[in-house]
Write an enzyme that holds these catalytic residues in place. Structure first.
Site, short mmCIF file in Angstrom:
data_model
loop_
_atom_site.label_atom_id
_atom_site.label_comp_id
_atom_site.label_asym_id
_atom_site.label_seq_id
_atom_site.Cartn_x
_atom_site.Cartn_y
_atom_site.Cartn_z
N GLY A 45 1.02 -1.09 0.02
CA GLY A 45 0.12 0.04 0.14
C GLY A 45 0.79 1.32 0.01
N GLN A 50 3.06 10.07 0.98
CA GLN A 50 4.19 9.41 0.79
C GLN A 50 4.98 9.65 -0.60
OE1 GLN A 50 2.73 5.36 2.00
NE2 GLN A 50 4.58 5.36 2.89
N CYS A 98 6.78 0.09 6.75
CA CYS A 98 6.21 1.22 6.04
C CYS A 98 7.26 1.49 5.10
CB CYS A 98 5.84 2.45 7.09
SG CYS A 98 5.38 3.90 6.07
N LEU A 99 7.01 2.09 3.78
CA LEU A 99 7.90 2.46 2.94
C LEU A 99 8.77 3.77 3.20
CD1 LEU A 99 6.04 1.83 -0.58
CD2 LEU A 99 7.74 0.61 0.53
N HIS A 140 -3.54 1.42 8.16
CA HIS A 140 -2.09 1.92 8.09
C HIS A 140 -2.01 3.06 6.97
CE1 HIS A 140 2.50 1.31 7.61
NE2 HIS A 140 2.28 2.12 6.72
N GLU A 141 -2.49 2.75 5.98
CA GLU A 141 -2.51 3.92 4.77
C GLU A 141 -3.40 5.04 5.27
OE1 GLU A 141 -0.20 3.39 2.92
OE2 GLU A 141 -0.03 1.50 3.08
N HIS A 144 -1.66 7.53 7.29
CA HIS A 144 -0.90 8.62 6.51
C HIS A 144 -1.60 9.72 6.04
CE1 HIS A 144 2.86 6.48 6.02
NE2 HIS A 144 2.17 5.41 5.63
NI NI Z 1 3.31 3.42 5.76
#
Ligand code: NI
Length: 183
Positions: A45, A50, A98-99, A140-141, A144
């Protein structure tokens, strides 16, 4: 186009993202770029902040969760202007990554089930109840979009232990395999 990923320390990750104009010309291109960037960095995701856009959009592809959640149909789609209306069920632990936080994986507790309202990439409106691995990715997304990252959910002791790793990410010392932006 693969976009650089904003990592911990970048101010865009701390901003509350704004609703998207559903008629915006570049909306579909942004979604396509987000998918491309997510696959390039092996994420399940990615949220618009991000990639440096403070907009309420995230995309997911839960295919890599197939083995962990064999009973679930993998989902690949965009969520535009989403609102989580309710969260319920037991709090489930899961080791998240997480990226934007390369090299960090920690267990986070989240409710098993959510009710969410959103528009998809064809601009159809949906309101549905989702559980399991997909509900995990969505929560999670969604964080953000609210200016939160998963480490915010950890205990202060855990955060203290991670302090060095987080400052290495923020200072650009941590170099993942994908292109990043730290300020
Ligand atoms: Ni993340």
């Amino acid at each position: 186009m693969i976009l650089p990923i904003c990592v911990y320390g970048h101010p865009v990750l701390r901003r509350k993202a704004q609703d998207v104009d559903l008629k915006a010309e570049d909306l579909l291109q942004l979604i396509a770029d987000m998918f491309e960037t997510m696959y390039h960095s092996n994420g399940v995701g990615i949220a618009a902040p991000q990639v440096g856009k403070s907009l309420r959009i995230f995309v997911i592809d839960s295919e890599p969760f197939k083995e962990l959640y064999p009973e679930e149909e993998p989902r690949k789609q965009a969520f535009i202007n989403p609102t989580i209306l309710q969260r319920y069920g037991e709090e489930v632990p899961f080791s998240e990554g997480c990226l934007s936080l390369p090299g960090i994986n920690e267990e986070v507790l989240r409710p098993s089930t959510i009710e969410i309202e959103y528009w998809d990439e064809k601009l159809n409106h949906h309101k549905e109840t989702i559980s399991g691995g997909v509900a995990r990715i969505i929560q999670h997304e969604y964080d953000h979009l609210e200016g939160t990252v998963f480490t915010d959910h950890l205990t202060s002791l855990k955060k203290m232990i991670l302090k060095r790793k987080l400052s290495d990410i923020a200072s650009g010392k941590t170099k993942p395999s994908y292109k990043i932006k730290n300020h």
